[in-house]
Design an enzyme around this catalytic site. Sequence first.
Site, PDB file in Angstrom:
ATOM      1  N   HIS A 138      31.510 -40.559 125.681  1.00  0.00           N
ATOM      2  CA  HIS A 138      30.607 -40.776 124.529  1.00  0.00           C
ATOM      3  C   HIS A 138      30.953 -42.047 123.744  1.00  0.00           C
ATOM      4  CE1 HIS A 138      28.984 -36.865 125.349  1.00  0.00           C
ATOM      5  NE2 HIS A 138      30.099 -36.236 125.023  1.00  0.00           N
ATOM      6  N   ASP A 166      30.155 -33.738 133.913  1.00  0.00           N
ATOM      7  CA  ASP A 166      30.477 -33.093 132.630  1.00  0.00           C
ATOM      8  C   ASP A 166      29.169 -32.491 132.086  1.00  0.00           C
ATOM      9  OD1 ASP A 166      32.720 -33.449 130.173  1.00  0.00           O
ATOM     10  OD2 ASP A 166      30.638 -33.298 129.479  1.00  0.00           O
ATOM     11  N   HIS A 181      27.908 -32.680 129.254  1.00  0.00           N
ATOM     12  CA  HIS A 181      27.216 -33.536 128.294  1.00  0.00           C
ATOM     13  C   HIS A 181      26.745 -34.839 128.942  1.00  0.00           C
ATOM     14  CE1 HIS A 181      29.917 -30.990 125.794  1.00  0.00           C
ATOM     15  NE2 HIS A 181      28.905 -30.998 124.949  1.00  0.00           N
ATOM     16  N   ASP A 210      33.591 -28.364 131.207  1.00  0.00           N
ATOM     17  CA  ASP A 210      32.806 -27.690 130.167  1.00  0.00           C
ATOM     18  C   ASP A 210      31.506 -27.117 130.730  1.00  0.00           C
ATOM     19  OD1 ASP A 210      31.715 -30.206 130.495  1.00  0.00           O
ATOM     20  OD2 ASP A 210      31.905 -30.800 128.394  1.00  0.00           O
TER      21      ASP A 210
HETATM   22 ZN   LIG Z   1      31.371 -32.613 127.868  1.00  0.00          ZN
END
Ligand SMILES: [Zn+2]
Length: 316
Positions: free
Chosen positions: A132, A169, A171, A249
């Site tokens: 991120h 991941d 996200h 995750d």
């Molecule tokens: Zn993540």
Amino acid sequence: MAKSIAFVYSPEYTIELGGIERYHPFDTSKYQTVRDDLIASGAARAEDFVAPAEATVDDLLLAHTRAYLNSLADPLTTARIAEVNEVAYFPAAMIDKGLYRPMRFAAGGTILGARLALERGAAVNLSGGFHHAKRDSGGGFCYYSDIAIAIERAWRDRPDLKVLVVDLDAHQGNGYESIFADDRRIGVFDVYNRDIFPEDKPAEKFIDFPHPIRSGTDTAAYLALVARELPPVLDSFRPGLVVYIAGTDVFEADPLGKLAMSADGIVRRDEFVFREARVRGVPFLMLLGGGYTTDSGPIIARSLENLLRVDMRPAP
Ligand SMILES: [Zn+2]
């Protein structure tokens, strides 16, 4: 057991910031858990782990602006990126030692991992995948884009190297996506839960192979998607390096990812990506990414033990 996969790890990875782990689901000692589990199971010996150097300011500047790096000296900025308000009251020196320094070692680990993957064929950094962090901002507990920094470093020696980021991941990897933007040397294959953070529409435009999924996607559906979509991308994009962000995750118990993958499913997922790169002779670098349950470390260790086993056998 002959080790064909280089493991990169440093005891400096562990984040110790006045009990920050009590306020954030981030498991700040996950890296050490993975390393200790691999040694306990006999899959690796202490001397099998290669220690990285701390990323330098020049390294960080490969992916970040100086203004952003300077802004990290303000504990308010640190707190906002960590999403932990209490951090705003910590002294800057303590934050640097307990948080930024481990993160710089993690970035150093991804730099070293990319080099070892290109030299030996496969490497795993037992940290990294801070996807991120953008050029001029951080987010979601990501301060430095280890991914972009390591790729930029690899480009110094091999400016034409094509890199496919396989981001599994839970996200969206909006940080490196916005850093690399339309750079044609980068391909981005991103499977992400569209219902959760960061929902970054501008960065989505830079995903070459986007696979937004919904909360609750289960093991069978997830694995079928990856099995169907990833091989043709490897064949058409023809990368010289795969950077695989193996976030755990996606695990069914993860409070942030909100997907429904079993632990076995994660092991199979990692094996699939690894095999698909290996059978094509593409150097493979794996980064751990997110994972916010105490099961993350043990699942990653199981998966790495499995990768060591499958790498011994010829591909089916
Ligand atoms: Zn993540």
